[in-house]
Scaffold this motif. Structure first.
Motif, PDB file in Angstrom:
ATOM      1  N   GLN A  89      -8.673  -5.024  33.045  1.00  0.00           N
ATOM      2  CA  GLN A  89      -7.991  -4.560  34.247  1.00  0.00           C
ATOM      3  C   GLN A  89      -8.076  -5.670  35.297  1.00  0.00           C
ATOM      4  O   GLN A  89      -9.033  -5.763  36.062  1.00  0.00           O
ATOM      5  CB  GLN A  89      -8.624  -3.261  34.753  1.00  0.00           C
ATOM      6  CG  GLN A  89      -8.519  -2.116  33.764  1.00  0.00           C
ATOM      7  CD  GLN A  89      -8.946  -0.786  34.367  1.00  0.00           C
ATOM      8  OE1 GLN A  89      -8.893  -0.602  35.577  1.00  0.00           O
ATOM      9  NE2 GLN A  89      -9.361   0.139  33.514  1.00  0.00           N
ATOM     10  N   TRP A  90      -7.039  -6.488  35.337  1.00  0.00           N
ATOM     11  CA  TRP A  90      -7.088  -7.699  36.139  1.00  0.00           C
ATOM     12  C   TRP A  90      -7.080  -7.407  37.640  1.00  0.00           C
ATOM     13  O   TRP A  90      -7.554  -8.225  38.431  1.00  0.00           O
ATOM     14  CB  TRP A  90      -5.922  -8.610  35.759  1.00  0.00           C
ATOM     15  CG  TRP A  90      -6.084  -9.157  34.371  1.00  0.00           C
ATOM     16  CD1 TRP A  90      -5.385  -8.806  33.269  1.00  0.00           C
ATOM     17  CD2 TRP A  90      -7.041 -10.138  33.958  1.00  0.00           C
ATOM     18  NE1 TRP A  90      -5.841  -9.499  32.165  1.00  0.00           N
ATOM     19  CE2 TRP A  90      -6.859 -10.336  32.565  1.00  0.00           C
ATOM     20  CE3 TRP A  90      -8.027 -10.877  34.592  1.00  0.00           C
ATOM     21  CZ2 TRP A  90      -7.606 -11.227  31.823  1.00  0.00           C
ATOM     22  CZ3 TRP A  90      -8.784 -11.765  33.865  1.00  0.00           C
ATOM     23  CH2 TRP A  90      -8.575 -11.936  32.503  1.00  0.00           C
ATOM     24  N   THR A  91      -6.564  -6.268  38.031  1.00  0.00           N
ATOM     25  CA  THR A  91      -6.622  -5.916  39.456  1.00  0.00           C
ATOM     26  C   THR A  91      -8.066  -5.736  39.905  1.00  0.00           C
ATOM     27  O   THR A  91      -8.490  -6.258  40.946  1.00  0.00           O
ATOM     28  CB  THR A  91      -5.831  -4.626  39.723  1.00  0.00           C
ATOM     29  OG1 THR A  91      -4.480  -4.805  39.307  1.00  0.00           O
ATOM     30  CG2 THR A  91      -5.869  -4.274  41.202  1.00  0.00           C
ATOM     31  N   THR A  92      -8.838  -4.990  39.090  1.00  0.00           N
ATOM     32  CA  THR A  92     -10.263  -4.813  39.396  1.00  0.00           C
ATOM     33  C   THR A  92     -10.999  -6.140  39.338  1.00  0.00           C
ATOM     34  O   THR A  92     -11.825  -6.450  40.202  1.00  0.00           O
ATOM     35  CB  THR A  92     -10.898  -3.813  38.414  1.00  0.00           C
ATOM     36  OG1 THR A  92     -10.205  -2.579  38.488  1.00  0.00           O
ATOM     37  CG2 THR A  92     -12.370  -3.605  38.734  1.00  0.00           C
ATOM     38  N   MET A  93     -10.694  -6.934  38.304  1.00  0.00           N
ATOM     39  CA  MET A  93     -11.346  -8.240  38.169  1.00  0.00           C
ATOM     40  C   MET A  93     -11.024  -9.135  39.352  1.00  0.00           C
ATOM     41  O   MET A  93     -11.870  -9.895  39.831  1.00  0.00           O
ATOM     42  CB  MET A  93     -10.910  -8.912  36.868  1.00  0.00           C
ATOM     43  CG  MET A  93     -11.687  -8.469  35.645  1.00  0.00           C
ATOM     44  SD  MET A  93     -13.464  -8.819  35.773  1.00  0.00           S
ATOM     45  CE  MET A  93     -13.443 -10.588  36.059  1.00  0.00           C
ATOM     46  N   GLY A  94      -9.781  -9.046  39.838  1.00  0.00           N
ATOM     47  CA  GLY A  94      -9.402  -9.869  40.978  1.00  0.00           C
ATOM     48  C   GLY A  94     -10.194  -9.529  42.223  1.00  0.00           C
ATOM     49  O   GLY A  94     -10.662 -10.414  42.950  1.00  0.00           O
ATOM     50  N   SER A  95     -10.370  -8.221  42.474  1.00  0.00           N
ATOM     51  CA  SER A  95     -11.143  -7.809  43.654  1.00  0.00           C
ATOM     52  C   SER A  95     -12.608  -8.191  43.512  1.00  0.00           C
ATOM     53  O   SER A  95     -13.252  -8.606  44.491  1.00  0.00           O
ATOM     54  CB  SER A  95     -11.008  -6.303  43.874  1.00  0.00           C
ATOM     55  OG  SER A  95     -11.560  -5.592  42.776  1.00  0.00           O
ATOM     56  N   ALA A 112     -13.770 -10.776  41.679  1.00  0.00           N
ATOM     57  CA  ALA A 112     -13.857 -12.227  41.816  1.00  0.00           C
ATOM     58  C   ALA A 112     -13.724 -12.663  43.271  1.00  0.00           C
ATOM     59  O   ALA A 112     -14.411 -13.587  43.728  1.00  0.00           O
ATOM     60  CB  ALA A 112     -12.774 -12.893  40.965  1.00  0.00           C
ATOM     61  N   LEU A 113     -12.847 -11.984  44.012  1.00  0.00           N
ATOM     62  CA  LEU A 113     -12.693 -12.308  45.425  1.00  0.00           C
ATOM     63  C   LEU A 113     -13.988 -12.016  46.192  1.00  0.00           C
ATOM     64  O   LEU A 113     -14.381 -12.780  47.077  1.00  0.00           O
ATOM     65  CB  LEU A 113     -11.539 -11.500  46.016  1.00  0.00           C
ATOM     66  CG  LEU A 113     -11.199 -11.780  47.488  1.00  0.00           C
ATOM     67  CD1 LEU A 113     -10.759 -13.227  47.666  1.00  0.00           C
ATOM     68  CD2 LEU A 113     -10.112 -10.836  47.965  1.00  0.00           C
TER      69      LEU A 113
END
Length: 503
Positions: free
Chosen positions: A186-192, A194-195
């Motif tokens: 789930q790249w949206t979760t991963m993006g948040s 990582a940010l």
């Protein structure tokens, strides 16, 4: 040879026995800690086996409990050092006291407020719909646990304070990709997430630097330092107490009564004011008879530093218990139901494995990295260590409240760097400090006045000197960068091995 120079045979034998005893004691100390760690893992296996006897997938659950216990031990050995390292490095409390405080509050934070972040780790990174076969999902979570634990163990052995959050998130991502391809993540979760990794150390450093700037302006460089400290130290204690109370109200009491954010803030404000009222006479009494110098201020900051270290340990337990038992909770839930569920319940015994494993790992293996964080990155005194601990605690609490598994290592070490770099900046630009250095340089040891060029050179040297060890800075940042890909690759390989062996 004179008789006085001859060593009697009995003395030689006694010296040999003493040497043998010292060697045996040294070896036993090296064996005791691993032995206790193995005993803890065995106990976790026995208890989990007794609790899941007769359940579907009992063998898998016991194996996962063993790996989760091993992971928790490694987190305690590596990551918890950031909580109490500054206090120990500032000599505000002894190592033994710090270990006890951290162990108690780590366990309390994990058991009281660790649930939300576990949900993110266990089911927020890999989509259950993408890995919908129980066997595949369990293998992915188990591979993530094993790879993360092995990587953190290696880092601890190398004396590198890596992020356990990075390790487990990288492990979950790597096994998920190996199991079902890139689409499983789930790249949206991963993006948040990582940010938050990028923002959290910067935020920790900025907050720590801001507190240190305030302390320098409001207390250290005042004409009457003691009176200023009596005025402001209770306020700083109130800030810590209020933040801790608001967080505990939201997290710890939600199972008993529903508390809104507004009510939690009111509770935090009330307890903060109460802490200010109580601490004012205590600090005033402690300040009586102290000389008007910086050394005296260290005594007044001892109490808030201990309190902030306890607060950070609580916040760390709430946030990082997810790293140990998030995948374990997912494995237990999936193995018992025989299907991949979108919502994961967290048994109490799973939380206990993470909480007590982290505390035991800290006590047995934590002192090495405590010394690194407290002594070897930059020089800390109680005021600077307090800024580090409070900044890290507030940042971790905010992240845990949002359900973000941020790296407490990044935050705490970022706060240490923030304090050190701020001191470098302040030293280079503070005219007050330059005048102070010049004044100290006016007379040498013999009472004579050195040349003007010597005074200027001394002040310039003070401005140029580095207060943060660049070698540690570069090493730690490099370790941060390599952790995620290393854990992901190792997890993907282990997943392939597990599927080949058990399929």
């Amino acid at each position: 040879m004179p008789e006085s120079l001859r060593k009697p045979t009995l003395d030689k034998d006694l010296d040999k026995l003493t040497t043998m005893e010292m060697a045996a004691e040294s070896v036993s100390q090296r064996v005791v800690a691993p032995g206790l760690a193995i005993l803890f893992v065995v106990i976790c296996a026995i208890v989990s086996g007794a609790l899941v006897t007769g359940h579907q997938g009992a063998v898998v659950i016991v194996a996962a409990a063993v790996v989760g216990a091993y992971m928790a031990l490694n987190i305690g050995a590596n990551d918890v050092a950031n909580n109490v390292g500054p206090a120990v490095g500032a000599r505000a409390m002894k190592l033994g006291t710090a270990l006890v405080i951290a162990a108690i509050f780590e366990s309390a934070g994990a058991l009281i407020a660790g649930g939300d972040v576990i949900g993110t780790i266990s089911k927020g990174i890999i989509s259950p719909e993408a890995v919908n076969t129980p066997e595949v999902f369990i293998s992915a979570m188990l591979a993530a646990l094993v790879s993360s634990a092995l990587w953190i163990h290696l880092a601890t052995w190398l004396k590198a304070p890596v992020s356990t959050t990075h390790s487990i998130v990288g492990g979950v991502m790597g096994s998920g990709i190996a199991a079902a391809g890139i689409s499983a993540v789930q790249w949206t979760t991963m993006g948040s997430i990582a940010l938050s990794w990028v923002i959290s150390p910067l935020l920790g450093g900025v907050i720590a630097a801001a507190f240190l700037a305030f302390i320098k302006t409001a207390i250290i460089y005042r004409e009457d330092k003691i009176s200023a400290a009596v005025r402001w130290v209770p306020v700083l204690i109130a800030v810590m107490t209020g933040a801790f109370s608001a967080y505990l109200a939201i997290k710890g009491l939600k199972s008993l009564v529903e508390i809104t954010l507004t009510l939690a803030l009111v509770i935090g404000l009330g307890t903060g004011v109460l802490a200010w009222i109580i601490s004012r006479p205590l600090i005033r009494r402690q300040a009586r008879g102290l000389e008007n110098r910086n050394q005296s201020l260290r005594k007044l900051f001892a109490l808030p530093l201990v309190f902030s270290a306890a607060l950070l340990s609580f916040a760390h337990g709430a946030n990082d218990v997810a790293n140990a038992v998030g995948p374990l909770a997912a494995i237990v839930h999936t193995a018992e139901l025989g299907e991949v569920a979108s919502k994961v319940s967290i048994p109490l015994w799973v939380m206990a494995v993470g909480a007590f494993g982290i505390s035991l790992g800290l006590v047995l293996f934590g002192p090495r990295l405590i010394k690194l964080v407290g002594n070897e990155i930059t020089k800390l005194n109680p005021m600077r260590a307090y800024c580090v601990a409070l900044s890290a605690a507030l940042t971790v609490i905010a992240a845990s409240a949002l359900g973000l598994p941020v790296s407490s290592t990044h935050i705490a070490v970022g706060a240490v760097f923030g304090v050190g770099f701020f001191r470098e900046w302040y030293t280079a630009r503070s005219q007050r400090r330059a005048d102070y250095v010049a004044m100290r340089s006016e007379t040498n040891g013999n009472g004579s006045t050195p040349k003007t060029t010597s005074k200027r050179a001394s002040a310039d040297d003070q401005r140029r000197r580095f207060l943060v060890r660049r070698a540690h800075f570069l090493t730690i940042v490099a370790a941060w960068l390599i952790t995620v890909p290393a854990a992901a690759i190792l997890s993907g390989v282990l997943f392939a091995v597990f599927r080949a062996v058990f399929s």
